[in-house]
Design a protein around this motif. Sequence first.
Motif, PDB file in Angstrom:
ATOM      1  N   ASP A   1      55.910  26.174  35.046  1.00 49.67           N
ATOM      2  CA  ASP A   1      57.034  25.392  34.520  1.00 49.67           C
ATOM      3  C   ASP A   1      58.254  26.305  34.386  1.00 49.67           C
TER       4      ASP A   1
ATOM      5  N   HIS B   1      52.838  18.403  33.330  1.00 47.78           N
ATOM      6  CA  HIS B   1      52.463  19.166  32.136  1.00 47.78           C
ATOM      7  C   HIS B   1      50.957  19.197  31.936  1.00 47.78           C
TER       8      HIS B   1
ATOM      9  N   HIS C   1      62.792  24.967  28.421  1.00 45.89           N
ATOM     10  CA  HIS C   1      61.968  24.731  27.226  1.00 45.89           C
ATOM     11  C   HIS C   1      60.621  25.460  27.313  1.00 45.89           C
TER      12      HIS C   1
HETATM   13 FE   LIG Z   1      57.866  21.668  30.483  1.00 44.45          FE
END
Ligand SMILES: [Fe+2]
Length: 258
Positions: free
Chosen positions: A206, A122, A210
Amino acid sequence: MGSSTCNPFALTSHPFVTGFKSPKLSHSRRRLNGSQRASKVTAYYGLKETPYKLDALEPYMSKRTLEKHWGEHHRGYVEGLNKHLEKDDILYGYTLDELVKVTYNNGNPLPEFNNAAQVWNHDFFWESMQPGGGDMPKYGVLDQIEKDFGSFTNFREKFIESALSLFGSGWVWLVVKREERRLAIVKTSNAINPLVWDDIPIISLDMWEHAYYLDYKNDRAKYVNVFMNHLVSWNAAMSRMGRAEAFVNLGEPKIPVA
Ligand SMILES: [Fe+2]
């Protein structure tokens, strides 16, 4: 890029927060038989701030998504990692990169691996985007992409295809392959990142739900195209390529990237 000093979710008051590559010692000592002491040593990692304000990627990635994704999911990985590290002094002293590689344990991951890798992933992902990003890379990065993929259009198609064919949660990466001395696209499942195979990551996307659900629902194709068109930071790619070239000779013609 601007700082995120206005970021309301920053963990600045956390007593153990440190830079993500600078684990800090916390000693708790307890007395044993008067003069004898046992020292417990624990490394803590901090939640690194995003390199821009949480609304800076709008309308392509909303503030609401960043609040959840960075403020809750990313934070959760940091806290999960620290909980693991409290129990295991052996892992003290590693940089986060090293911790990811060590806990991957040659494909038999230790319990710390998922959280350690997701913290790294992240941190890297936020810096793989920028306000006003997208479009095409310039100069040496573009030249290297054309050399290794034939054309930027071909690279773009392959990157999108990789993202959309990823089953379940995971990541898509543009990496430098050390042995092959070239750029390549790789996809990884769950928390795995290409550091564990000694690749040098240049860009990541990503593909966990989410990351896109609040803005794009189940339309992964739209999310991936928006990333390529408006979010990906070719500036970050350029500086990462510059560092990679210190370790990997990408061959002739010698392409300066910075
Ligand atoms: Fe993520």
